[in-house]
Design an enzyme around this catalytic site. Structure first.
Site, PDB file in Angstrom:
ATOM      1  N   GLU A 172       5.918  -0.942  -2.675  1.00 42.33           N
ATOM      2  CA  GLU A 172       4.730  -1.020  -1.543  1.00 42.33           C
ATOM      3  C   GLU A 172       5.368  -1.799  -0.594  1.00 42.33           C
ATOM      4  OE1 GLU A 172       4.359   1.953  -0.843  1.00 42.33           O
ATOM      5  OE2 GLU A 172       5.204   2.543  -3.345  1.00 42.33           O
ATOM      6  N   HIS A 175       8.069  -1.292   1.568  1.00 42.70           N
ATOM      7  CA  HIS A 175       8.441  -0.691   3.067  1.00 42.70           C
ATOM      8  C   HIS A 175       7.198  -1.390   3.748  1.00 42.70           C
ATOM      9  CE1 HIS A 175       9.779   2.415   0.968  1.00 42.70           C
ATOM     10  NE2 HIS A 175       9.243   3.045  -0.125  1.00 42.70           N
TER      11      HIS A 175
END
Length: 659
Positions: A172, A175
């Site tokens: 994550e 991202h």
């Protein structure tokens, strides 16, 4: 591929998104007009010349209504998501995890997120928990790295080891750092607009069901027409879902491969993200749940998640995620079998693990406290009307984070007091600052005084990481309270009519993360560094002043040499000695304006600047903490991750994650 290349690619993907969105809108408009034409002939059939039987403007009105629904839905949903990551997490049914939580599973999750944030030099994201989801899944959302959130399912906490949880969080964070989040949030609004037609069709069906059933002499009753019209639009609206899947697969599939690879790079442990994906593949509990999300908004948000949020009825081109088998093969280099994913009996057993022992800490990725000797203070005079910039630090000794500080950074009021304590000076300056605090915020003044001693024991290299840890608590403040915090910070800094390096760095980071426009899209105004030669020269001069302490007999020449060393990394600017800015011109307002301008550079123009700044700071010796701090502040100001050499300057906290 570098961070800046990823940002550039993300903007290119936005163009692809616009094209596919236009294609979807065109298909929906044609389908709506065709459906309405068939319904018109169903109601008023019998004419031999059908094309002459339509009212004037029939197709134009259908088209305008369709465009209004799609455009209106997109705008409404975009407005609803104006709070960025928080709005998305709440849309998924997420619950904010308090930084002060006593739940051991949640504490372990916060520790892992804090590790990654400190290591990458960004504000620690808020963390949300999808309490009702027993599957293994997670997502990151937000408009930029300063206001990102990370959300995980309860199943992720229950079923993954600490290493696997690190792998998921590392995925994550990729991202966050690669510029994917803004595109993904925009995609939510676009897809909602495309699917508005289905919602309008549902309303027409409801209206037709409960309206009068009287018929006229010209054909079937209006009730039946409404029902058929609603059904037609409902079916046509699902063209939007089809195109939504196409758009999501076109935009997100390759970025999932990149995020998997980044998770391995961050943690230096393929078993982390690899183990999590294998458990998704093998997760069975009476029924297949894997990474499935049951929330009603799962379809809209499916492109954000680590794994497929909904079963892929259409594989290949239309799947929102690559197949697990392919992802695993890229991680391990060979095919891997799924793993069982039972709930762990002691999922929090590893929470006492120290950051210094983590795999990526050894690689220099961790950013933390170090005991470092610093040069004597250096004062650079500013213009008479503005405070001067003062550079320099004193030596500090390594000290554990006290329980008082550890608790304070996890509470909004306490985090504010920590910020104020970081700014307290000595003697008369301190008395003036405390008087300001007692006037502006009496309750926090007492807490600031209480925390000041613990803050004073910290090495200066711990101060920015401490602010990073406080970021989630500070972001819980309402914007009015954030503005008040920033205003008090400005008053405390102005108490002695000068700005030290620590004050400049702290204010720059806080302003970028808490100001009203923090998190909003910054438009590109400049495509080349040459468009901002004066601003680049100013920032290079600033770094040169920090890198070369006063007291040397050749200080002026050494600073000029450092400036030219940085300028050589940007040969297209053709900077020379006369472009160097001496101390009298290095005022805070000018530096702040330069950062604002540079932040509007195209993504691919920024890495050369960061390289030049690093060259100016690096004189062939170990990078000083003062230089690392100013580079960290500049990177925060231009919304770029800190370079590896800066991250490596901060050594791992041996005490940070003992919870």
């Amino acid at each position: 591929m570098t961070f800046f290349e990823q940002q550039h690619q993300a903007r290119q993907e936005t163009k692809k998104l616009v094209f596919l969105f236009a294609l979807a809108v065109l298909a929906i408009v044609i389908a709506v007009n065709l459906a309405m034409a068939l319904l018109w002939n169903f109601k008023f059939g019998g004419h031999h010349e059908l094309m002459r039987s339509y009212p004037k403007g029939f197709f134009a009105i259908n088209t305008l209504i369709t465009l209004a629904l799609i455009g209106g839905g997109t705008l409404i949903q975009t407005f609803n998501l104006r709070d960025g990551g928080d709005a998305v997490a709440q849309m998924a049914g997420g619950r904010l995890v308090s930084p002060a939580t006593g739940d051991l599973q949640e504490r372990r999750l916060l520790n892992v997120v804090e590790e990654m944030a400190l290591a990458s030099g960004i504000a620690c994201p808020k963390v949300y928990l999808l309490e009702q989801e027993d599957s293994i899944n997670a997502f990151a959302a937000g408009y930029n790295q300063n206001e990102a959130v990370v959300a995980v399912t309860r199943g992720t906490l229950n079923r993954l080891t600490r290493d696997e949880l690190q792998g998921v969080v590392g995925h994550e964070f990729s991202h966050i750092l690669n510029g994917d989040m803004r595109l993904n949030v925009h995609l939510i609004g676009v897809l909602f607009g495309i699917q508005m037609i289905a919602g309008f069709g549902q309303q027409l069906m409801n209206f037709g069901r409960f309206s009068s059933s009287s018929r006229d002499d010209k054909g079937p009753p209006w009730q039946l027409i409404m029902l058929f019209a609603g059904l037609a639009l409902f079916v046509v609206g699902y063209i939007g879902i089809f195109f939504g899947r196409v758009i999501k697969s076109a935009v997100s599939r390759q970025r999932e491969f990149l995020a998997d690879a980044s998770a391995v790079q961050f943690t230096r442990n393929p078993e982390g993200i690899g183990g999590a994906l294998r458990k998704i593949g093998g997760l069975t509990d009476g029924k297949k749940i894997g990474s499935q999300i049951n929330h009603p908004n799962a379809e809209q948000l499916s492109h954000l998640f680590l794994g497929s949020a909904r079963p892929n009825l259409l594989d290949g081109w239309f799947a929102t995620h690559p197949p697990l088998t392919e992802r695993l093969k890229r991680i391990y280099g060979r095919s891997m079998s799924p793993l069982e994913a039972p709930e762990l009996s002691t999922p929090y057993a590893e929470t006492t693990e120290r950051l210094a022992d983590l795999p990526f800490a050894a690689a220099g990725f961790a950013s933390a406290v170090a005991s470092t000797s610093m040069p004597a203070p250096v004062t650079v005079s500013g213009a008479a009307a503005t405070p001067s910039l003062e550079f320099g630090n004193s030596s500090g000794m390594k000290s554990p984070l006290s329980p008082q500080l550890d608790g304070a950074v996890r509470d909004p009021a306490g985090a504010c007091a920590v910020v104020y304590a970081l700014l307290l000076g000595e003697g008369a300056e301190r008395d003036t600052q405390l008087a300001i605090l007692k006037k502006e915020t009496p309750q926090q003044a007492a807490l600031t005084t209480f925390l000041a001693e613990a803050v004073a024991q910290l090495p200066l290299s711990a101060r920015l990481p401490l602010v990073d840890l406080a970021a989630p608590a500070l972001r819980q403040l309402a914007q009015a309270d954030r503005d008040r915090l920033l205003a008090i910070v400005e008053q405390l800094i102005a108490a002695d009519s000068r700005i030290t390096l620590a004050e400049f760095v702290l204010q720059t980071v806080l302003t970028r993360r808490l100001a009203p426009r923090a998190g909003r899209l910054v438009p590109i105004r400049f495509n080349r560094l040459s468009d901002l030669s004066a601003d680049v020269a100013l920032l290079l001069s600033l770094v040169a002043h920090v890198a070369v302490p006063a007291g040397r007999t050749d200080v002026t020449a050494a600073r000029l040499t450092a400036f030219l060393r940085g300028a050589a990394a940007c040969p297209e600017l053709k900077l020379a000695s006369h472009d160097y800015c001496d101390g009298a011109t290095l005022s805070f307002p000018r530096v702040r304006q330069a950062l604002d301008n540079v932040n509007q550079l195209a993504p691919l123009a920024k890495p050369q600047l960061v390289k030049a700044l690093l060259a100016a700071a690096d004189g062939g010796e170990a990078l000083q903490i003062s230089s690392a701090d100013i580079l960290r502040a500049i990177c925060a100001g231009i919304e770029a991750p800190i370079p590896p050499a800066v991250a490596a300057t901060y050594q791992a906290y041996p005490w940070q994650f003992d919870n």
